[in-house]
Design an enzyme around this catalytic site. Structure first.
Site, short mmCIF file in Angstrom:
data_model
loop_
_atom_site.label_atom_id
_atom_site.label_comp_id
_atom_site.label_asym_id
_atom_site.label_seq_id
_atom_site.Cartn_x
_atom_site.Cartn_y
_atom_site.Cartn_z
N ASP A 198 1.16 0.50 -6.22
CA ASP A 198 0.28 0.22 -5.09
C ASP A 198 -0.93 1.15 -5.20
O ASP A 198 -0.78 2.38 -5.24
CB ASP A 198 1.06 0.48 -3.79
CG ASP A 198 0.33 -0.02 -2.54
OD1 ASP A 198 -0.91 -0.07 -2.56
OD2 ASP A 198 1.02 -0.32 -1.55
N HIS B 225 -5.40 2.57 7.08
CA HIS B 225 -4.73 1.83 8.16
C HIS B 225 -5.58 1.93 9.41
O HIS B 225 -5.59 2.95 10.08
CB HIS B 225 -3.33 2.38 8.43
CG HIS B 225 -2.35 2.02 7.35
ND1 HIS B 225 -1.28 1.19 7.57
CD2 HIS B 225 -2.30 2.35 6.04
CE1 HIS B 225 -0.61 1.02 6.44
NE2 HIS B 225 -1.20 1.73 5.50
N GLU C 115 0.43 -7.38 -2.74
CA GLU C 115 -0.62 -7.05 -1.75
C GLU C 115 -2.02 -7.38 -2.27
O GLU C 115 -2.34 -7.12 -3.44
CB GLU C 115 -0.56 -5.55 -1.41
CG GLU C 115 -1.59 -5.12 -0.37
CD GLU C 115 -1.49 -3.65 0.02
OE1 GLU C 115 -1.00 -2.85 -0.80
OE2 GLU C 115 -1.92 -3.31 1.14
N ASP D 11 -7.19 -2.29 -1.12
CA ASP D 11 -5.80 -1.88 -1.29
C ASP D 11 -5.07 -3.06 -1.94
O ASP D 11 -5.18 -4.19 -1.46
CB ASP D 11 -5.29 -1.58 0.14
CG ASP D 11 -3.86 -1.10 0.25
OD1 ASP D 11 -3.18 -0.99 -0.77
OD2 ASP D 11 -3.43 -0.85 1.40
N GLU E 202 0.46 -7.61 2.93
CA GLU E 202 1.44 -7.09 1.98
C GLU E 202 2.89 -7.39 2.36
O GLU E 202 3.54 -6.56 2.98
CB GLU E 202 1.24 -5.60 1.72
CG GLU E 202 1.10 -4.72 2.94
CD GLU E 202 0.87 -3.26 2.54
OE1 GLU E 202 1.50 -2.74 1.61
OE2 GLU E 202 0.01 -2.63 3.20
N HIS F 234 -2.19 -4.47 7.26
CA HIS F 234 -3.02 -3.67 8.17
C HIS F 234 -4.48 -3.96 7.97
O HIS F 234 -4.90 -4.37 6.88
CB HIS F 234 -2.77 -2.17 7.90
CG HIS F 234 -2.84 -1.83 6.43
ND1 HIS F 234 -3.98 -1.39 5.83
CD2 HIS F 234 -1.93 -1.93 5.43
CE1 HIS F 234 -3.76 -1.21 4.53
NE2 HIS F 234 -2.52 -1.54 4.25
#
Ligand code: MN
Ligand code: MN
Length: 301
Positions: A88, A167, A287, A99, A192, A159
């Protein structure tokens, strides 16, 4: 769209492109028996070479560890054989964060988990649009997973992402939920899904180890080395998460351990413990970061 909006969008797209290229390179090189620290350092240096900065340390979370493991300094841990490896990564360009994550599978038995996470992510991307309720989005993800005889991890969420914030605001649960909000036009979200086996608890709890930290409040420090370290953190990472690997040689080695301990005990820093599946069952993740448009979304990563 005015010119500053346009510049923001260009930076966000650049951040996403850097991350996409990094992820695909990492997908090629991850192997059984490889040192985890080599994966982390490679991902982070690729992000920098391409003109971005890591938005958080590269997470390499194995099997029942769902998230939040990065190598501590001099980590000798290797990728176990027959493991499920979640990588990640996050990048930012001038604070514009993206992300993304993949799961590399070395156990054919668990390939179905990876596929379910990827298909759930795709169906979320196909459905996301302005004014969609986050519960409906969660239900779509949940259904994609449960129809494959598997279970979503209920307390890990996607998020919203913001400037210098990984976040920000709204969470996107991977299941239907009662208190839901609406997806908003022009906002950026990381989606995700996390998938585990049907007989698993389907939730994560805090594990023993903490390898990722961030600035909480710049509390005054008596120890001059703690003060120096804190100043470095404020200037270089702001409110973004970092790893201890990134703090080497900022203060003399002989003073580092105590300085770091002081920052933790004064609560100037907070740690993110690793998240482990409560019944110790394997977890897969996929994700992407998306920008919500009138028609649906643009996948940035
Ligand atoms: Mn992520
Ligand atoms: Mn994320």
């Amino acid at each position: 769209m005015n010119s500053s909006d346009h510049q923001a969008l260009e930076k966000l797209r650049k951040s996403g492109k850097i991350l996409r290229e990094t992820r695909e390179k990492i997908r090629e090189i991850v192997q059984e028996d490889m040192l985890i620290i080599d994966v982390c350092e490679k991902a982070e240096s690729l992000i920098k070479e391409k003109g971005g900065k890591p938005a958080f340390p590269c997470n390499v979370s194995i099997n029942e560890i769902a998230a939040h493991y990065t190598s501590p300094p001099n980590d000798k841990t290797k990728i176990p054989s027959k493991s499920l490896v979640k990588v990640d990564i996050g990048a930012h360009v001038d604070g514009y964060v993206t992300d993304t994550a993949i799961t590399v599978c070395f156990n054919p038995e668990y390939a179905i988990l990876v596929e379910a996470a990827e298909v759930a992510l795709r169906s979320a991307i196909e459905n996301i649009r302005p004014e969609l309720s986050t519960s409906k989005l969660g239900a779509t993800i949940e259904k994609t997973i449960t129809t494959r005889g598997l279970k979503p991890v209920s307390n890990l969420t996607g998020h919203q992402v913001g400037r210098y914030l990984v976040h920000a605001g709204t969470s996107l649960p991977n299941v239907a939920h009662l208190i839901s909000s609406k997806i908003k036009l022009g906002y950026t979200y990381a989606v995700e899904p996390f998938v585990t086996l049907s007989d698993a608890a389907g939730r994560v709890e805090n594990g023993e180890e903490t390898t990722i930290f961030r600035l909480s409040k710049p509390k005054p420090q008596k120890n001059p080395y703690a003060k120096q370290l804190l100043q470095y953190i404020e200037e270089n990472f702001r409110t973004l998460p970092f790893a201890e690997r990134w703090l080497q040689n900022i203060v003399p080695n002989s003073h580092y351990k105590e300085a770091f301990k002081d920052l933790l005990s004064s609560k100037a820093l907070i740690g993110y413990p690793v998240f482990v599946e409560a019944s110790r069952k394997p977890v897969a993740q996929a994700e992407h970061t998306v920008l919500v448009t009138k028609e649906g979304c643009e996948v940035l990563t």
